[in-house]
Write a protein that holds these residues in place. Sequence first.
Motif, PDB file in Angstrom:
ATOM      1  N   MET A 170      15.174  -7.924 -23.512  1.00  0.00           N
ATOM      2  CA  MET A 170      15.111  -8.757 -22.329  1.00  0.00           C
ATOM      3  C   MET A 170      13.790  -9.520 -22.324  1.00  0.00           C
ATOM      4  O   MET A 170      12.748  -8.972 -22.606  1.00  0.00           O
ATOM      5  N   SER A 171      13.828 -10.775 -21.991  1.00  0.00           N
ATOM      6  CA  SER A 171      12.654 -11.630 -22.027  1.00  0.00           C
ATOM      7  C   SER A 171      11.865 -11.537 -20.724  1.00  0.00           C
ATOM      8  O   SER A 171      12.434 -11.377 -19.652  1.00  0.00           O
ATOM      9  N   ASN A 172      10.557 -11.639 -20.847  1.00  0.00           N
ATOM     10  CA  ASN A 172       9.706 -11.625 -19.666  1.00  0.00           C
ATOM     11  C   ASN A 172       9.527 -13.010 -19.072  1.00  0.00           C
ATOM     12  O   ASN A 172       8.881 -13.167 -18.053  1.00  0.00           O
ATOM     13  N   LYS A 173      10.058 -14.026 -19.733  1.00  0.00           N
ATOM     14  CA  LYS A 173       9.918 -15.392 -19.238  1.00  0.00           C
ATOM     15  C   LYS A 173      10.792 -15.585 -18.005  1.00  0.00           C
ATOM     16  O   LYS A 173      11.951 -15.203 -17.984  1.00  0.00           O
ATOM     17  N   SER A 174      10.210 -16.182 -16.990  1.00  0.00           N
ATOM     18  CA  SER A 174      11.012 -16.497 -15.812  1.00  0.00           C
ATOM     19  C   SER A 174      11.575 -17.903 -15.982  1.00  0.00           C
ATOM     20  O   SER A 174      11.018 -18.730 -16.690  1.00  0.00           O
ATOM     21  N   SER A 175      12.677 -18.150 -15.333  1.00  0.00           N
ATOM     22  CA  SER A 175      13.264 -19.478 -15.443  1.00  0.00           C
ATOM     23  C   SER A 175      12.417 -20.461 -14.638  1.00  0.00           C
ATOM     24  O   SER A 175      11.840 -20.106 -13.612  1.00  0.00           O
ATOM     25  N   PRO A 176      12.328 -21.691 -15.116  1.00  0.00           N
ATOM     26  CA  PRO A 176      11.504 -22.671 -14.412  1.00  0.00           C
ATOM     27  C   PRO A 176      12.069 -22.980 -13.028  1.00  0.00           C
ATOM     28  O   PRO A 176      13.260 -22.813 -12.778  1.00  0.00           O
ATOM     29  N   SER A 177      11.196 -23.430 -12.163  1.00  0.00           N
ATOM     30  CA  SER A 177      11.611 -23.748 -10.795  1.00  0.00           C
ATOM     31  C   SER A 177      12.083 -25.196 -10.677  1.00  0.00           C
ATOM     32  O   SER A 177      12.185 -25.716  -9.582  1.00  0.00           O
ATOM     33  N   HIS A 178      12.337 -25.813 -11.799  1.00  0.00           N
ATOM     34  CA  HIS A 178      12.801 -27.196 -11.810  1.00  0.00           C
ATOM     35  C   HIS A 178      13.978 -27.318 -12.768  1.00  0.00           C
ATOM     36  O   HIS A 178      14.181 -26.456 -13.617  1.00  0.00           O
ATOM     37  N   PRO A 179      14.742 -28.388 -12.639  1.00  0.00           N
ATOM     38  CA  PRO A 179      15.866 -28.588 -13.564  1.00  0.00           C
ATOM     39  C   PRO A 179      15.358 -28.914 -14.972  1.00  0.00           C
ATOM     40  O   PRO A 179      14.165 -29.155 -15.165  1.00  0.00           O
ATOM     41  N   PRO A 180      16.255 -28.971 -15.935  1.00  0.00           N
ATOM     42  CA  PRO A 180      15.845 -29.345 -17.298  1.00  0.00           C
ATOM     43  C   PRO A 180      15.180 -30.727 -17.312  1.00  0.00           C
ATOM     44  O   PRO A 180      15.478 -31.582 -16.473  1.00  0.00           O
ATOM     45  N   TYR A 181      14.311 -30.928 -18.278  1.00  0.00           N
ATOM     46  CA  TYR A 181      13.599 -32.206 -18.371  1.00  0.00           C
ATOM     47  C   TYR A 181      14.566 -33.375 -18.495  1.00  0.00           C
ATOM     48  O   TYR A 181      14.331 -34.440 -17.933  1.00  0.00           O
ATOM     49  N   SER A 182      15.656 -33.182 -19.218  1.00  0.00           N
ATOM     50  CA  SER A 182      16.621 -34.277 -19.365  1.00  0.00           C
ATOM     51  C   SER A 182      17.172 -34.700 -18.006  1.00  0.00           C
ATOM     52  O   SER A 182      17.334 -35.890 -17.734  1.00  0.00           O
ATOM     53  N   GLU A 183      17.425 -33.746 -17.138  1.00  0.00           N
ATOM     54  CA  GLU A 183      17.934 -34.073 -15.803  1.00  0.00           C
ATOM     55  C   GLU A 183      16.866 -34.768 -14.963  1.00  0.00           C
ATOM     56  O   GLU A 183      17.150 -35.736 -14.249  1.00  0.00           O
ATOM     57  N   MET A 184      15.635 -34.296 -15.064  1.00  0.00           N
ATOM     58  CA  MET A 184      14.547 -34.936 -14.309  1.00  0.00           C
ATOM     59  C   MET A 184      14.345 -36.373 -14.785  1.00  0.00           C
ATOM     60  O   MET A 184      14.140 -37.281 -13.972  1.00  0.00           O
ATOM     61  N   VAL A 185      14.432 -36.579 -16.098  1.00  0.00           N
ATOM     62  CA  VAL A 185      14.304 -37.924 -16.668  1.00  0.00           C
ATOM     63  C   VAL A 185      15.437 -38.814 -16.163  1.00  0.00           C
ATOM     64  O   VAL A 185      15.208 -39.951 -15.738  1.00  0.00           O
ATOM     65  N   ASP A 186      16.655 -38.293 -16.192  1.00  0.00           N
ATOM     66  CA  ASP A 186      17.805 -39.070 -15.719  1.00  0.00           C
ATOM     67  C   ASP A 186      17.614 -39.503 -14.268  1.00  0.00           C
ATOM     68  O   ASP A 186      17.841 -40.665 -13.913  1.00  0.00           O
ATOM     69  N   CYS A 187      17.200 -38.580 -13.432  1.00  0.00           N
ATOM     70  CA  CYS A 187      17.021 -38.891 -12.012  1.00  0.00           C
ATOM     71  C   CYS A 187      15.884 -39.892 -11.803  1.00  0.00           C
ATOM     72  O   CYS A 187      15.985 -40.782 -10.960  1.00  0.00           O
ATOM     73  N   ALA A 188      14.827 -39.748 -12.579  1.00  0.00           N
ATOM     74  CA  ALA A 188      13.713 -40.695 -12.477  1.00  0.00           C
ATOM     75  C   ALA A 188      14.170 -42.094 -12.885  1.00  0.00           C
ATOM     76  O   ALA A 188      13.856 -43.079 -12.208  1.00  0.00           O
ATOM     77  N   LEU A 189      14.921 -42.180 -13.970  1.00  0.00           N
ATOM     78  CA  LEU A 189      15.418 -43.481 -14.414  1.00  0.00           C
ATOM     79  C   LEU A 189      16.374 -44.077 -13.387  1.00  0.00           C
ATOM     80  O   LEU A 189      16.341 -45.274 -13.120  1.00  0.00           O
ATOM     81  N   HIS A 190      17.195 -43.247 -12.806  1.00  0.00           N
ATOM     82  CA  HIS A 190      18.140 -43.726 -11.791  1.00  0.00           C
ATOM     83  C   HIS A 190      17.400 -44.246 -10.558  1.00  0.00           C
ATOM     84  O   HIS A 190      17.863 -45.183  -9.903  1.00  0.00           O
ATOM     85  N   SER A 191      16.253 -43.665 -10.273  1.00  0.00           N
ATOM     86  CA  SER A 191      15.476 -44.113  -9.114  1.00  0.00           C
ATOM     87  C   SER A 191      14.985 -45.547  -9.288  1.00  0.00           C
ATOM     88  O   SER A 191      14.642 -46.201  -8.311  1.00  0.00           O
ATOM     89  N   GLY A 192      14.975 -46.027 -10.530  1.00  0.00           N
ATOM     90  CA  GLY A 192      14.574 -47.405 -10.801  1.00  0.00           C
ATOM     91  C   GLY A 192      15.634 -48.417 -10.423  1.00  0.00           C
ATOM     92  O   GLY A 192      15.408 -49.616 -10.510  1.00  0.00           O
ATOM     93  N   LYS A 193      16.790 -47.950 -10.016  1.00  0.00           N
ATOM     94  CA  LYS A 193      17.894 -48.796  -9.548  1.00  0.00           C
ATOM     95  C   LYS A 193      18.235 -49.926 -10.526  1.00  0.00           C
ATOM     96  O   LYS A 193      18.368 -51.077 -10.148  1.00  0.00           O
ATOM     97  N   GLY A 194      18.348 -49.557 -11.807  1.00  0.00           N
ATOM     98  CA  GLY A 194      18.754 -50.529 -12.812  1.00  0.00           C
ATOM     99  C   GLY A 194      17.619 -51.348 -13.397  1.00  0.00           C
ATOM    100  O   GLY A 194      17.831 -52.135 -14.304  1.00  0.00           O
ATOM    101  N   GLU A 195      16.431 -51.178 -12.883  1.00  0.00           N
ATOM    102  CA  GLU A 195      15.263 -51.895 -13.400  1.00  0.00           C
ATOM    103  C   GLU A 195      14.548 -51.017 -14.423  1.00  0.00           C
ATOM    104  O   GLU A 195      14.708 -49.801 -14.429  1.00  0.00           O
ATOM    105  N   LYS A 196      13.730 -51.653 -15.239  1.00  0.00           N
ATOM    106  CA  LYS A 196      12.898 -50.887 -16.160  1.00  0.00           C
ATOM    107  C   LYS A 196      11.901 -50.077 -15.340  1.00  0.00           C
ATOM    108  O   LYS A 196      11.420 -50.531 -14.303  1.00  0.00           O
TER     109      LYS A 196
END
Length: 111
Positions: A1-27
């Motif tokens: 059993m691992s001593n690592k706790s799960s992160p308190s945030h979603p996977p980085y890919s999901e955070m990246v997706d949401c950040a990009l979506h916040s740009g509302k189609g802009e760069k």
Amino acid sequence: MSNKSSPSHPPYSEMVDCALHSGKGEKISRKKIYEYIAEVYKVQIAGNDNSKDRFKKAMDKRISDGLVVQEKQSFEFTAAGEKYYKDTYESTSEEEDEDEAPKAAGKKTEK
């Protein structure tokens, strides 16, 4: 059993997706993505080598999958990326709303 706790945030890919979506189609710049992730998920990427590596890996995967394009230090979803975002994140919340609606209606008619 691992001593690592799960992160308190979603996977980085999901955070990246949401950040990009916040740009509302802009760069959106890398700096703005970092700021978005820090504000929304309380994850500091700037100055944190481990987080930078994970961010870069997630972004590289999105680019290689054809979901994101990069121009200098800015990023945006491709058409496929927009579709992926909608299919992955937006359809889930719509399905949950649909599931809750009949329950609420059912409770009203039972009275």
